[in-house]
Scaffold this motif. Structure first.
Motif, PDB file in Angstrom:
ATOM      1  N   ARG A   1      -1.190  11.751   6.226  1.00 46.99           N
ATOM      2  CA  ARG A   1       0.045  10.954   5.462  1.00 46.99           C
ATOM      3  C   ARG A   1       1.412  11.330   6.007  1.00 46.99           C
TER       4      ARG A   1
ATOM      5  N   SER B   1       0.829  -1.177  -0.109  1.00 42.15           N
ATOM      6  CA  SER B   1      -0.071  -0.015  -0.102  1.00 42.15           C
ATOM      7  C   SER B   1       0.757   1.158  -0.072  1.00 42.15           C
ATOM      8  N   THR B   2       0.425   2.288  -0.470  1.00 40.81           N
ATOM      9  CA  THR B   2       1.135   3.467  -0.483  1.00 40.81           C
ATOM     10  C   THR B   2       0.834   4.180   1.075  1.00 40.81           C
TER      11      THR B   2
ATOM     12  N   ARG C   1      -5.495   6.693   4.837  1.00 39.08           N
ATOM     13  CA  ARG C   1      -6.903   6.929   4.784  1.00 39.08           C
ATOM     14  C   ARG C   1      -7.673   5.677   5.199  1.00 39.08           C
ATOM     15  N   THR C   2      -6.886   4.686   5.461  1.00 41.44           N
ATOM     16  CA  THR C   2      -7.372   3.532   5.949  1.00 41.44           C
ATOM     17  C   THR C   2      -7.490   3.743   7.705  1.00 41.44           C
TER      18      THR C   2
ATOM     19  N   GLN D   1      -2.545   5.587   1.191  1.00 39.68           N
ATOM     20  CA  GLN D   1      -3.564   4.370   1.210  1.00 39.68           C
ATOM     21  C   GLN D   1      -3.652   4.093   2.697  1.00 39.68           C
TER      22      GLN D   1
END
Length: 147
Positions: A67, A54-55, A61-62, A58
């Motif tokens: 970030r 995953s980035t 967000r999860t 990502q």
């Protein structure tokens, strides 16, 4: 100033309890994860990445985090050889986080410890109440995401 309705007052009381329990859960998570060299934050990132590379965005967000916070945690995990950064065929600028064997081993150990802990704590609460509480928090999360 707007007066609280009965529901508004109960919702406010719920928030206080959620904040209190969140602090207690983070402390318990840190204690469960410490023997593996993890913290609650590092454990959470490994848990997301365990589902597949995953980035950072990502993962953020999860987890409902920024970030930047996830990037700092990912950098720390990479320094400790628990994750690795891989090229992303979809976006050269957004590298993928992937578990290393060391990260997978640490995650499995924390998961084992967490299962024992959850079984011990869960045994003190009636199953219908646990289900109702989880459902109410899920509904609350959905409402907040839709706002």
């Amino acid at each position: 100033m707007t007066a609280l309705t009965d529901r508004g007052s109960e919702f406010s009381a719920l928030l206080v309890e959620v904040f209190r329990v969140n602090g207690l859960l983070l402390a318990a998570g840190d204690e469960l994860a410490a023997p593996t060299g993890l913290t609650s934050a590092r454990w959470q990132v490994l848990g997301v990445v365990d589902h597949g590379p995953s980035t950072v965005a990502q993962v953020a967000r999860t987890m409902g985090l920024t970030r930047q916070t996830v990037q700092q945690t990912a950098n720390s995990l990479a320094r400790d050889d628990m994750i690795e950064f891989q090229d992303n065929p979809r976006d050269r600028r957004a590298r993928l986080l992937a578990l290393t064997p060391r990260g997978r081993t640490a995650l499995r150990e924390v998961e084992r410890r967490q299962a024992e802990w959850a079984n011990r704590i869960g045994a003190h609460l009636p199953l219908p109440e646990l289900r109702a509480a989880a459902g109410a928090l899920r509904d609350l999360g959905d409402l907040l995401e839709d706002r």
